[in-house]
Write an enzyme that holds these catalytic residues in place. Sequence first.
Site, PDB file in Angstrom:
ATOM      1  N   HIS A 106     -10.874  50.371  13.160  1.00  0.00           N
ATOM      2  CA  HIS A 106     -11.086  48.944  13.361  1.00  0.00           C
ATOM      3  C   HIS A 106      -9.868  48.345  14.039  1.00  0.00           C
ATOM      4  O   HIS A 106      -8.747  48.693  13.683  1.00  0.00           O
ATOM      5  CB  HIS A 106     -11.290  48.259  12.005  1.00  0.00           C
ATOM      6  CG  HIS A 106     -11.382  46.762  12.120  1.00  0.00           C
ATOM      7  ND1 HIS A 106     -12.518  46.136  12.570  1.00  0.00           N
ATOM      8  CD2 HIS A 106     -10.471  45.792  11.881  1.00  0.00           C
ATOM      9  CE1 HIS A 106     -12.316  44.825  12.582  1.00  0.00           C
ATOM     10  NE2 HIS A 106     -11.076  44.584  12.167  1.00  0.00           N
ATOM     11  N   CYS A 153     -20.592  65.249  44.058  1.00  0.00           N
ATOM     12  CA  CYS A 153     -19.968  64.461  42.994  1.00  0.00           C
ATOM     13  C   CYS A 153     -18.593  63.946  43.400  1.00  0.00           C
ATOM     14  O   CYS A 153     -18.330  62.743  43.377  1.00  0.00           O
ATOM     15  CB  CYS A 153     -19.894  65.323  41.734  1.00  0.00           C
ATOM     16  SG  CYS A 153     -18.936  64.593  40.421  1.00  0.00           S
ATOM     17  N   TYR A 195     -30.050  54.236  39.161  1.00  0.00           N
ATOM     18  CA  TYR A 195     -28.633  53.973  38.895  1.00  0.00           C
ATOM     19  C   TYR A 195     -27.777  53.921  40.159  1.00  0.00           C
ATOM     20  O   TYR A 195     -26.843  53.118  40.240  1.00  0.00           O
ATOM     21  CB  TYR A 195     -28.065  54.956  37.862  1.00  0.00           C
ATOM     22  CG  TYR A 195     -27.705  56.320  38.400  1.00  0.00           C
ATOM     23  CD1 TYR A 195     -26.430  56.591  38.864  1.00  0.00           C
ATOM     24  CD2 TYR A 195     -28.642  57.352  38.426  1.00  0.00           C
ATOM     25  CE1 TYR A 195     -26.103  57.841  39.352  1.00  0.00           C
ATOM     26  CE2 TYR A 195     -28.321  58.604  38.910  1.00  0.00           C
ATOM     27  CZ  TYR A 195     -27.056  58.842  39.374  1.00  0.00           C
ATOM     28  OH  TYR A 195     -26.723  60.072  39.861  1.00  0.00           O
ATOM     29  N   GLY A 251     -15.777  70.381  45.473  1.00  0.00           N
ATOM     30  CA  GLY A 251     -16.204  69.268  44.610  1.00  0.00           C
ATOM     31  C   GLY A 251     -17.609  68.763  44.872  1.00  0.00           C
ATOM     32  O   GLY A 251     -18.124  67.956  44.111  1.00  0.00           O
ATOM     33  N   ASP A 300     -28.475  70.337  40.479  1.00  0.00           N
ATOM     34  CA  ASP A 300     -29.493  69.480  41.092  1.00  0.00           C
ATOM     35  C   ASP A 300     -30.598  70.289  41.763  1.00  0.00           C
ATOM     36  O   ASP A 300     -31.677  69.749  42.027  1.00  0.00           O
ATOM     37  CB  ASP A 300     -28.855  68.570  42.156  1.00  0.00           C
ATOM     38  CG  ASP A 300     -28.156  67.362  41.552  1.00  0.00           C
ATOM     39  OD1 ASP A 300     -27.991  67.313  40.319  1.00  0.00           O
ATOM     40  OD2 ASP A 300     -27.767  66.463  42.326  1.00  0.00           O
ATOM     41  N   ALA A 306     -24.027  65.227  37.211  1.00  0.00           N
ATOM     42  CA  ALA A 306     -22.919  66.175  37.351  1.00  0.00           C
ATOM     43  C   ALA A 306     -22.662  66.933  36.051  1.00  0.00           C
ATOM     44  O   ALA A 306     -22.430  68.146  36.068  1.00  0.00           O
ATOM     45  CB  ALA A 306     -21.663  65.420  37.770  1.00  0.00           C
ATOM     46  N   GLY A 349     -34.676  50.543  45.815  1.00  0.00           N
ATOM     47  CA  GLY A 349     -34.593  51.474  44.694  1.00  0.00           C
ATOM     48  C   GLY A 349     -33.738  50.916  43.572  1.00  0.00           C
ATOM     49  O   GLY A 349     -32.564  50.589  43.775  1.00  0.00           O
ATOM     50  N   GLY A 409     -27.177  71.885  45.182  1.00  0.00           N
ATOM     51  CA  GLY A 409     -27.261  70.447  44.944  1.00  0.00           C
ATOM     52  C   GLY A 409     -28.482  69.764  45.523  1.00  0.00           C
ATOM     53  O   GLY A 409     -29.568  70.344  45.602  1.00  0.00           O
ATOM     54  N   VAL A 430     -41.732  48.559  49.914  1.00  0.00           N
ATOM     55  CA  VAL A 430     -41.199  48.313  51.258  1.00  0.00           C
ATOM     56  C   VAL A 430     -42.131  49.041  52.224  1.00  0.00           C
ATOM     57  O   VAL A 430     -42.192  50.268  52.249  1.00  0.00           O
ATOM     58  CB  VAL A 430     -39.749  48.824  51.394  1.00  0.00           C
ATOM     59  CG1 VAL A 430     -39.247  48.651  52.821  1.00  0.00           C
ATOM     60  CG2 VAL A 430     -38.842  48.089  50.415  1.00  0.00           C
TER      61      VAL A 430
HETATM   62  P1  FAD Z   1     -23.607  69.212  44.569  1.00  0.00           P
HETATM   63  O1  FAD Z   1     -22.536  68.444  43.941  1.00  0.00           O
HETATM   64  O2  FAD Z   1     -24.586  68.485  45.414  1.00  0.00           O
HETATM   65  O3  FAD Z   1     -22.908  70.342  45.431  1.00  0.00           O
HETATM   66  C1  FAD Z   1     -23.633  71.213  46.240  1.00  0.00           C
HETATM   67  C2  FAD Z   1     -22.700  71.804  47.295  1.00  0.00           C
HETATM   68  O4  FAD Z   1     -23.391  72.889  47.924  1.00  0.00           O
HETATM   69  C3  FAD Z   1     -22.336  70.841  48.400  1.00  0.00           C
HETATM   70  O5  FAD Z   1     -20.939  70.707  48.491  1.00  0.00           O
HETATM   71  C4  FAD Z   1     -22.897  71.482  49.684  1.00  0.00           C
HETATM   72  O6  FAD Z   1     -22.027  71.347  50.794  1.00  0.00           O
HETATM   73  C5  FAD Z   1     -23.008  72.944  49.277  1.00  0.00           C
HETATM   74  N1  FAD Z   1     -24.038  73.686  49.999  1.00  0.00           N
HETATM   75  C6  FAD Z   1     -25.357  73.408  50.098  1.00  0.00           C
HETATM   76  N2  FAD Z   1     -25.997  74.383  50.773  1.00  0.00           N
HETATM   77  C7  FAD Z   1     -25.056  75.291  51.127  1.00  0.00           C
HETATM   78  C8  FAD Z   1     -25.090  76.511  51.830  1.00  0.00           C
HETATM   79  N3  FAD Z   1     -26.234  77.042  52.281  1.00  0.00           N
HETATM   80  N4  FAD Z   1     -23.935  77.171  52.021  1.00  0.00           N
HETATM   81  C9  FAD Z   1     -22.749  76.686  51.561  1.00  0.00           C
HETATM   82  N5  FAD Z   1     -22.674  75.526  50.868  1.00  0.00           N
HETATM   83  C10 FAD Z   1     -23.805  74.848  50.644  1.00  0.00           C
HETATM   84  N6  FAD Z   1     -23.822  62.161  38.512  1.00  0.00           N
HETATM   85  C11 FAD Z   1     -23.238  61.864  37.330  1.00  0.00           C
HETATM   86  O7  FAD Z   1     -23.340  62.647  36.387  1.00  0.00           O
HETATM   87  N7  FAD Z   1     -22.525  60.708  37.151  1.00  0.00           N
HETATM   88  C12 FAD Z   1     -22.385  59.807  38.140  1.00  0.00           C
HETATM   89  O8  FAD Z   1     -21.747  58.777  37.954  1.00  0.00           O
HETATM   90  C13 FAD Z   1     -22.982  60.076  39.394  1.00  0.00           C
HETATM   91  N8  FAD Z   1     -22.858  59.210  40.411  1.00  0.00           N
HETATM   92  C14 FAD Z   1     -23.412  59.518  41.620  1.00  0.00           C
HETATM   93  C15 FAD Z   1     -23.281  58.608  42.655  1.00  0.00           C
HETATM   94  C16 FAD Z   1     -23.826  58.880  43.893  1.00  0.00           C
HETATM   95  C17 FAD Z   1     -23.657  57.885  45.005  1.00  0.00           C
HETATM   96  C18 FAD Z   1     -24.516  60.118  44.110  1.00  0.00           C
HETATM   97  C19 FAD Z   1     -25.093  60.445  45.454  1.00  0.00           C
HETATM   98  C20 FAD Z   1     -24.672  61.027  43.077  1.00  0.00           C
HETATM   99  C21 FAD Z   1     -24.120  60.734  41.823  1.00  0.00           C
HETATM  100  N9  FAD Z   1     -24.257  61.611  40.756  1.00  0.00           N
HETATM  101  C22 FAD Z   1     -23.700  61.300  39.545  1.00  0.00           C
HETATM  102  C23 FAD Z   1     -25.030  62.861  40.876  1.00  0.00           C
HETATM  103  C24 FAD Z   1     -24.093  64.070  41.038  1.00  0.00           C
HETATM  104  O9  FAD Z   1     -23.294  63.882  42.176  1.00  0.00           O
HETATM  105  C25 FAD Z   1     -24.920  65.336  41.160  1.00  0.00           C
HETATM  106  O10 FAD Z   1     -25.799  65.433  40.062  1.00  0.00           O
HETATM  107  C26 FAD Z   1     -24.018  66.561  41.181  1.00  0.00           C
HETATM  108  O11 FAD Z   1     -23.097  66.501  42.241  1.00  0.00           O
HETATM  109  C27 FAD Z   1     -24.852  67.827  41.303  1.00  0.00           C
HETATM  110  O12 FAD Z   1     -24.000  68.913  41.288  1.00  0.00           O
HETATM  111  P2  FAD Z   1     -24.395  70.302  41.952  1.00  0.00           P
HETATM  112  O13 FAD Z   1     -23.257  71.212  41.659  1.00  0.00           O
HETATM  113  O14 FAD Z   1     -25.747  70.701  41.533  1.00  0.00           O
HETATM  114  O15 FAD Z   1     -24.484  70.041  43.532  1.00  0.00           O
END
Ligand code: FAD
Length: 483
Positions: free
Chosen positions: A462, A64, A201, A61, A330, A338, A198, A162, A255
Amino acid sequence: MSRPLRAGGPQSRFCSRCELIMPERYDVVVIGAGPGGYVAAIRAAQLGMRVACIDKRDRLGGTCLNIGCIPSKALLQSSEKFAAAGKALAEHGVRVGEVGIDLAQMMARKDKVVDSLTRGVEFLFRKNKVDWLKGQARIAAPGQIALGGEAVEAGAIVIATGSESIALPGLAIDEERIVSSTGALALPRVPERLAVIGGGYIGLELGSVWARLGAKVTVIEYLDRIVPGMDRELGSALQRLLTRSGIVFKLATKVAGGTLGNDAVNLRLEPAGGAGENLAADVVLVAVGRRPFTDGLGLDELGVARDAAGRIGVNQDFVTNIAGIYAIGDAIRGPMLAHKAEEEGIAVVERLAGQKTEVRYDAIPSVVYTWPEAAAVGRSEEELKAAGVEYRVGKFPFSANPRARANAETDGFVKILADAATDRVLGVHMIGPDAGTLIAEAALAIEFGASAEDIARTCHAHPTLNEAVKEAAFAVAGRAIHI
Ligand code: FAD
C-alpha cells in the site's frame, strides 16, 4: 573460443577427408529474427545446439523491434509526455511555459531506442554463439535452406517469418498519404486530419499518438465495437475514454473506397443501415489486421499445409506436416503478439531437446497501450456465457484506489471473472493506469490455477495500483473493503 558473429551469407566448409566443399551445417536454423525467432535461436544455443538465425532485414528484432511494439511504444511515451505537459501537469500544480513539439527529435529518439535494442539482440547472439546470417531464405527441402546462392544444412528448420499488414482493396499503400502502421510510425509532420481504418489495438495506439500531437483523428471500424477480441465492457469503456480524449469513432461503418485528391484522401463510408458519407483526411492509416508472411519460403513446393488465413499448420510440438520443419509466432495460429511468439520460440526448441514445455494459451495477456491502458487475460464474459460456464464477477474502480487518486489517474476498473463453483480465476479484464503492467499478476494467477480468494488473501503493498486487483478479487465474494 567464441565464433565470430557472421552478419552475412553462410560460409561453406571444406571436408579434408572427402575433399569436397560442404555446406554449413547447424542443428537448428531459425528463419526470421523477430521475438519468436531470435528467442528460439538463443534458447537453442543455451541448450547446446549449433544454431543460425537468418533474417532478410539489416537489423535483428523483426517486426516487433523495428516497426512494431518498440517504436510504437516510444512514440506513445513521447506523445503522452507532450499531452501531460499541455494539460495534466497543471492539476498537480506544475506550471510549464509554452509547450511545443519537436517532431524530428521525437522520431530521432524513437529511432535511437530501436537501434539500441536491435544492437542488444546482436550482442545476445554473440554472447550465445548464434550465427546471424543475412538474406532471404528459401527452404529447398527438409534440412536444406537456400540463402543467396549458398546452401545451409539444418537438423531442424524453424519458420518464424512473422506477419505483414493487410491492405484494403482500392486503397494502395504509398506510406505517405495512405499508410500502414510502418508509415504511421514515421510521419514527417502531424496531419491535420488522420483517418484510421480499423479499431484494433494498432489503430488505437497509433491514432492516440497522433491525436495527442494535435491531429483530428477519426477511427472507422466495420464492426459495432472496437477491440473486438476483448471483453465487451472493456471495449465500451475504452471507447468512452478515447472519445473523451478527442478521438471520433464511426462504428459499424464500411470503407467502400477512397480517392486521392490534391488536398485530401477522400474516403467513401457506408454506415450499416445509414446513408453513405464522405470523409476527407490528410493521412489515412490502414490498420485492418495482419496476415502471416511466408512469401518466398517455398512452402507450396514443399507441400507445407496452411489454413485459409495463410497460417502454417502445426501440432503441439510446433512441427508442420513435413518432418523437420517447424513454425512459430505470427506465422501460425493464435494471437499475433510478441510475447506469444517468444513463448513458442522457447517451447519449440525445448521440445526439440526432448523437454515437455507447454505454452499456456489461456494465460497470454493482451494489452492496448492507449491512455488509459486496457489489458486482459483469460476468458471474456461473452466467451463464458457462450460456453455455458457459471461465473461470478468482482469489479473495483480505480477511483476508489488511493494510489490512483494520489496520481490523479482514476479512470477505469478491474474486473475479475471466477468460476462460480470453484472460485478459480477464469478471466481478468482491466482498464486504467498501467493496466499493461498490472495484468502480469492476473496472468500468473491463471497460470497457477489460483482462485479469486488466493489473489484477495495475498498481501499487496500500500498504496499501489495493484490493490485494485486485490479488491476486485475480494469483490468476487462481495466483500471488497474500500467500496
Ligand atoms: P516478426 O517479428 O514479424 O519477425 C519475422 C522476421 O522474419 C522479420 O524480421 C522478417 O524480415 C523475417 N523474414 C520473413 N521471411 C523471411 C525469409 N524468407 N528469409 C529471411 N527472413 C525472413 N505485439 C505485442 O506483443 N505488443 C505490442 O505492443 C505490439 N505492438 C505492435 C505494434 C505494431 C505497429 C505492429 C505492426 C505489431 C505490434 N505487435 C505487438 C505485434 C508483434 O510485432 C508481432 O506479434 C511479433 O513481432 C511477431 O513475432 P515473430 O517472431 O513471429 O515475427
